[in-house]
Write a protein that holds these residues in place. Structure first.
Motif, PDB file in Angstrom:
ATOM      1  N   LEU A   3       0.917  -1.244   0.092  1.00 45.78           N
ATOM      2  CA  LEU A   3      -0.045  -0.189   0.142  1.00 45.78           C
ATOM      3  C   LEU A   3       0.809   1.190   0.050  1.00 45.78           C
ATOM      4  CD1 LEU A   3      -2.935  -0.890   2.611  1.00 45.78           C
ATOM      5  CD2 LEU A   3      -2.601  -1.547   0.313  1.00 45.78           C
ATOM      6  N   ASP A  64      -0.133  -1.968  -5.015  1.00 47.40           N
ATOM      7  CA  ASP A  64      -1.192  -2.782  -5.160  1.00 47.40           C
ATOM      8  C   ASP A  64      -2.578  -1.647  -5.074  1.00 47.40           C
ATOM      9  OD1 ASP A  64      -0.712  -5.367  -5.768  1.00 47.40           O
ATOM     10  OD2 ASP A  64       0.128  -5.274  -3.704  1.00 47.40           O
ATOM     11  N   TYR A  65      -2.427  -0.838  -3.992  1.00 42.50           N
ATOM     12  CA  TYR A  65      -3.598   0.109  -3.744  1.00 42.50           C
ATOM     13  C   TYR A  65      -3.134   1.221  -3.106  1.00 42.50           C
ATOM     14  CZ  TYR A  65      -8.310   1.513  -2.076  1.00 42.50           C
ATOM     15  OH  TYR A  65      -9.555   2.162  -1.906  1.00 42.50           O
ATOM     16  N   ASN A  83      -4.630   6.214 -11.303  1.00 45.56           N
ATOM     17  CA  ASN A  83      -5.499   5.281 -11.876  1.00 45.56           C
ATOM     18  C   ASN A  83      -5.114   5.317 -13.531  1.00 45.56           C
ATOM     19  OD1 ASN A  83      -8.740   6.321 -10.367  1.00 45.56           O
ATOM     20  ND2 ASN A  83      -7.155   5.213 -10.058  1.00 45.56           N
ATOM     21  N   ILE A  87      -3.070   2.077 -11.092  1.00 46.49           N
ATOM     22  CA  ILE A  87      -3.136   1.768  -9.869  1.00 46.49           C
ATOM     23  C   ILE A  87      -4.575   2.262  -9.035  1.00 46.49           C
ATOM     24  CG2 ILE A  87      -1.908   2.504  -7.681  1.00 46.49           C
ATOM     25  CD1 ILE A  87       0.516   2.802  -9.273  1.00 46.49           C
ATOM     26  N   PRO A  88      -5.311   1.431  -8.547  1.00 52.11           N
ATOM     27  CA  PRO A  88      -6.617   1.598  -7.625  1.00 52.11           C
ATOM     28  C   PRO A  88      -6.247   2.686  -6.498  1.00 52.11           C
ATOM     29  CG  PRO A  88      -6.178  -0.441  -7.594  1.00 52.11           C
ATOM     30  CD  PRO A  88      -4.988  -0.067  -8.332  1.00 52.11           C
ATOM     31  N   CYS A  89      -7.070   3.491  -6.228  1.00 48.35           N
ATOM     32  CA  CYS A  89      -6.975   4.405  -5.414  1.00 48.35           C
ATOM     33  C   CYS A  89      -8.206   4.716  -4.373  1.00 48.35           C
ATOM     34  CB  CYS A  89      -6.491   5.771  -5.779  1.00 48.35           C
ATOM     35  SG  CYS A  89      -5.251   6.029  -6.696  1.00 48.35           S
ATOM     36  N   LYS A 309     -11.544  -0.230  -0.123  1.00 46.95           N
ATOM     37  CA  LYS A 309     -11.462  -0.797  -1.656  1.00 46.95           C
ATOM     38  C   LYS A 309     -13.042  -0.979  -2.356  1.00 46.95           C
ATOM     39  CE  LYS A 309      -8.640  -4.136  -2.381  1.00 46.95           C
ATOM     40  NZ  LYS A 309      -7.795  -5.537  -2.369  1.00 46.95           N
ATOM     41  N   THR A 312     -13.815   2.152  -3.941  1.00 45.65           N
ATOM     42  CA  THR A 312     -13.180   2.170  -5.079  1.00 45.65           C
ATOM     43  C   THR A 312     -14.109   1.302  -6.251  1.00 45.65           C
ATOM     44  OG1 THR A 312     -11.223   2.393  -4.032  1.00 45.65           O
ATOM     45  CG2 THR A 312     -10.905   2.057  -6.360  1.00 45.65           C
ATOM     46  N   ASP A 313     -14.450   0.008  -5.584  1.00 42.49           N
ATOM     47  CA  ASP A 313     -15.000  -0.738  -6.694  1.00 42.49           C
ATOM     48  C   ASP A 313     -16.433  -0.657  -6.870  1.00 42.49           C
ATOM     49  OD1 ASP A 313     -12.530  -2.101  -6.603  1.00 42.49           O
ATOM     50  OD2 ASP A 313     -13.207  -3.467  -4.917  1.00 42.49           O
TER      51      ASP A 313
END
Ligand code: AMP
Ligand code: GLY
Length: 421
Positions: A3, A64-65, A83, A87-89, A309, A312-313
């Motif tokens: 992270l 990863d995040y 993004n 890279i997810p944020c 997460k 984000t999702d």
């Protein structure tokens, strides 16, 4: 999971400590972090506004995040940039962070969608603003449009004070371009409540409410600061008021942002005033509050990374976010002179028994010693079944910590205790 947390204050320290509770987390990098965060994460000297530096680091380290915590990088598009490279944020994109980045935007949004807030006018030139102030109701509130480190708000008790404030923002540009547009708004009264919420752009789940103490000195005297202490939950925020806020403010704000094509995902902070005419929005922040986070996250029972997460999702649900009963209090230990001039470089001494509940804001490591390095130095917290117990625990920890020139408010929670009686 690797992270990355962007930021380096007490809020980021609280976020990092909570993220570490997730067993899948193998490493956390803090950019830039601070001397206290270094106990809990790997600090890397890349500034929170250095978007290219952050992106390159995240790619190099195969992050990863990422969690982007402060307002500046969010408004500058740090989430968009991360993004873009996959890279997810956690945090809103720039087009949604404008909710905090521009007071003119947020006021116009509230007006357009009927979200309760103070009456206001926007000015882009000094003569019109001054003319308006000839007859405006006094006291009045002057706000610089853009980010101003929480200092861009002046409550003017006289017409002259109001005119001086507008001149210093629009003519002397004390907040730079942030002051080229100003909002002049109605002065509201009532208890203030901070409500942080998680949202994935569809569902909004409020966290436990809190109360900030913005003035530097006891009895709410002295200058405005970033926050000298907090308590949670806020006793003024009853269940009944909470449901009114959900229907008239929280859900309508999420819907309004969607309707504008600016879906907000992350932590949306509602700064509310409970006026005689009902709850109204004083300000939106596009991020966790500081030092609100330091009292909210210790009460969070659920796993923070899972919730983040889900925002984000787009899979956030209400039952993912559980808070324990009880109270938390945070007393900020600051450097004498803050929020104006202060000295730094003094050694901080604290027993190991309290480090778990101290969130470090302004300190650096030098030859193994922790030295003061900012205005707000430490957020010292205590939890308990009741607010008096939480306050007692926080102040008992404060008594065990020393550094030269330390000062702190002795009355954190006093107003809340009165409300409870
Ligand atoms: P802000 O930076 O917008 O949170 O404003 C800082 C502080 O100024 C708030 O916490 C309030 O105490 C106060 N404030 C802001 N707007 C108003 C208003 N319209 N009426 C009364 N007080 C206000
Ligand atoms: N404590 C107020 C803020 O974070 O804006």
């Amino acid at each position: 999971m690797k992270l990355l947390v962007v930021g380096g204050g007490g809020r980021e320290h609280a976020i990092i400590k909570k993220l570490r509770e997730n067993p899948h987390v193998t490493e956390i990098f803090a950019l830039p972090g601070n001397g206290g965060i270094a106990r809990d994460a790997t600090c890397v000297n890349i500034g929170a506004k250095d978007i290219d530096g952050i992106v390159n680091f995240a790619l190099d380290q195969k992050i990863d995040y990422a969690v982007v915590a402060p307002d500046d990088p969010l408004v500058l598009g740090c989430v968009d940039a991360l993004n873009k490279v996959g890279i997810p944020c956690f945090g809103p994109k720039a087009n949604a962070a404008i909710l905090e980045g521009s007071k003119v935007f947020s006021k116009n949004l509230m007006k357009k969608y009927g979200i309760p807030t103070a009456e206001y006018e926007v000015f882009t030139d000094l003569p019109s603003a001054l003319e308006y102030l000839e007859t405006a109701p006094i006291p009045t509130v002057i706000k610089a449009d853009g980010l101003a480190l929480g200092k861009g708000v002046v409550i003017a008790m006289t017409r002259d004070e109001a005119k001086d404030a507008v001149r210093s923002m629009m003519e002397d540009k004390i907040f730079g371009e942030s002051g080229s547009r100003v909002v002049i708004e109605e002065f509201l009264t009532g208890p203030e409540v901070s409500v942080l919420s998680f949202t994935d752009g569809k569902t909004v789940v409020p966290m436990v409410s809190s109360m900030d103490h913005k003035r530097a000195l006891d009895n709410d005297e002295g200058l405005n600061t970033g926050g000298m202490g907090t308590i949670a939950p806020n006793p003024y925020y009853t269940d009944e008021i909470a449901s009114v806020c959900m229907e008239t403010i929280f859900k309508p704000t999420i819907a309004a942002m969607n309707a504008e094509g600016r879906t907000f995902q992350g932590c949306l902070y509602f700064g509310l005033m409970l006026t005689p005419k009902g709850p109204k929005v004083i300000e939106y922040n596009c991020r966790f509050g500081d030092p609100e986070t330091q009292v909210v996250l210790p009460l969070l029972e659920s796993d923070l990374l899972t919730i983040m997460k889900a925002t984000t999702d787009g899979t956030l649900t209400e039952d993912m976010v559980k808070f324990r009963r009880g109270s938390c209090a945070c007393v900020v230990m600051a450097s004498k002179g803050y929020p104006q001039k202060y000295e730094t470089g003094f050694e901080i001494s604290m027993p190991d028994s309290v480090t778990d509940r101290v969130y470090v804001a302004g300190a650096k490591l030098s030859e193994g010693k922790l030295l003061t390095a900012g205005g707000r130095v430490l957020g010292v917290t205590g939890t308990g079944d009741t607010l008096p117990e939480a306050l007692k625990a926080a102040y008992e920890a404060v008594d065990q910590i020393t550094f030269e020139n330390a000062f702190w408010r002795k009355d954190i929670g006093a107003r809340a205790l009165k409300a409870l009686k």
